[in-house]
Design a protein around this motif. Sequence first.
Motif, PDB file in Angstrom:
ATOM      1  N   UNK A  95       0.847  -1.188   0.000  1.00  0.00           N
ATOM      2  CA  UNK A  95       0.000   0.000   0.000  1.00  0.00           C
ATOM      3  C   UNK A  95       0.881   1.236   0.000  1.00  0.00           C
ATOM      4  N   UNK A  96       0.459   2.263  -0.751  1.00  0.00           N
ATOM      5  CA  UNK A  96       1.171   3.532  -0.708  1.00  0.00           C
ATOM      6  C   UNK A  96       0.876   4.179   0.638  1.00  0.00           C
ATOM      7  N   UNK A  97       1.925   4.649   1.306  1.00  0.00           N
ATOM      8  CA  UNK A  97       1.793   5.217   2.642  1.00  0.00           C
ATOM      9  C   UNK A  97       2.687   6.437   2.779  1.00  0.00           C
ATOM     10  N   UNK A  98       2.547   7.114   3.900  1.00  0.00           N
ATOM     11  CA  UNK A  98       3.426   8.233   4.215  1.00  0.00           C
ATOM     12  C   UNK A  98       4.179   7.924   5.504  1.00  0.00           C
ATOM     13  N   UNK A  99       5.319   8.537   5.663  1.00  0.00           N
ATOM     14  CA  UNK A  99       6.152   8.333   6.840  1.00  0.00           C
ATOM     15  C   UNK A  99       5.355   8.681   8.098  1.00  0.00           C
ATOM     16  N   UNK A 100       5.353   7.798   9.079  1.00  0.00           N
ATOM     17  CA  UNK A 100       4.655   8.035  10.335  1.00  0.00           C
ATOM     18  C   UNK A 100       3.189   7.638  10.339  1.00  0.00           C
ATOM     19  N   UNK A 101       2.672   7.182   9.209  1.00  0.00           N
ATOM     20  CA  UNK A 101       1.262   6.792   9.125  1.00  0.00           C
ATOM     21  C   UNK A 101       0.994   5.608  10.055  1.00  0.00           C
ATOM     22  N   UNK A 102      -0.120   5.637  10.806  1.00  0.00           N
ATOM     23  CA  UNK A 102      -0.430   4.523  11.713  1.00  0.00           C
ATOM     24  C   UNK A 102      -0.766   3.234  10.957  1.00  0.00           C
ATOM     25  N   UNK A 105      11.152  -2.329  -2.594  1.00  0.00           N
ATOM     26  CA  UNK A 105      10.601  -2.928  -3.808  1.00  0.00           C
ATOM     27  C   UNK A 105       9.460  -2.120  -4.398  1.00  0.00           C
ATOM     28  N   UNK A 106       9.099  -1.025  -3.771  1.00  0.00           N
ATOM     29  CA  UNK A 106       8.145  -0.073  -4.364  1.00  0.00           C
ATOM     30  C   UNK A 106       8.971   1.122  -4.809  1.00  0.00           C
ATOM     31  N   UNK A 107       9.298   1.158  -6.069  1.00  0.00           N
ATOM     32  CA  UNK A 107      10.264   2.134  -6.560  1.00  0.00           C
ATOM     33  C   UNK A 107       9.729   3.559  -6.604  1.00  0.00           C
ATOM     34  N   UNK A 108       8.486   3.753  -6.983  1.00  0.00           N
ATOM     35  CA  UNK A 108       7.969   5.101  -7.209  1.00  0.00           C
ATOM     36  C   UNK A 108       7.356   5.739  -5.968  1.00  0.00           C
ATOM     37  N   UNK A 109       7.148   4.964  -4.916  1.00  0.00           N
ATOM     38  CA  UNK A 109       6.451   5.513  -3.751  1.00  0.00           C
ATOM     39  C   UNK A 109       6.887   4.778  -2.489  1.00  0.00           C
ATOM     40  N   UNK A 110       6.622   5.381  -1.358  1.00  0.00           N
ATOM     41  CA  UNK A 110       6.845   4.704  -0.069  1.00  0.00           C
ATOM     42  C   UNK A 110       5.700   3.711   0.101  1.00  0.00           C
ATOM     43  N   UNK A 111       6.001   2.499   0.524  1.00  0.00           N
ATOM     44  CA  UNK A 111       4.941   1.508   0.667  1.00  0.00           C
ATOM     45  C   UNK A 111       5.080   0.688   1.938  1.00  0.00           C
ATOM     46  N   UNK A 112       3.966   0.123   2.359  1.00  0.00           N
ATOM     47  CA  UNK A 112       3.896  -0.812   3.475  1.00  0.00           C
ATOM     48  C   UNK A 112       3.577  -2.176   2.890  1.00  0.00           C
TER      49      UNK A 112
END
Length: 176
Positions: free
Chosen positions: A67-74, A139-146
């Motif tokens: 999943x695309x996520x942001x730093x610090x997301x719960x 392994x998610x090159x274009x975005x931060x992922x969980x």
Amino acid sequence: MRFWHMRTGLASLAAVVLMVFGPMASSGAPLPGNPAWQMPLNPPIELINQYRQPNSDYSAGHRGVDYQVSLGQPVLAPADGVVYFAGMVVNRSVLSIMHGSAISTEFEPACPIVAAGESVLRSQVIAKVCDALPSYNQHCFAARCLHFAMKINGKYLSPLALIGRMNPSRLLPNVG
């Protein structure tokens, strides 16, 4: 002999899935999703990498969803369980939860706010999305992922099977 093992394995996996999904609708189809399970993130949720079943335990595939996520997301517990592992694995922070005796889920990179052995409840915040060490090959090159993975009796299965958000199956022609 090999065919018999494959049939036995598939039958065992089907039995576990039926136990987890519970009753069938009157039409005979499984109920969509399982109310005991939920997504591990608050909406909006963007799936950026689907589960891909490997041909064998050692072949290529994608043994979870991203999943695309942001730093610090719960990160939320997808179901009630007990934290099995919370810490670093090589170069990334990992959190694993046991849901009963047969099902486990895993998240990475996720910095845990719970400890191994701690009971967690569905929708409880269990971790925050964090950065892996610089040596980790994301392994998610274009975005931060969980990365969210699930095992039933030690075998990988898409976690979306229990949450009820899987793409429908499509039959393809046999071209062989």
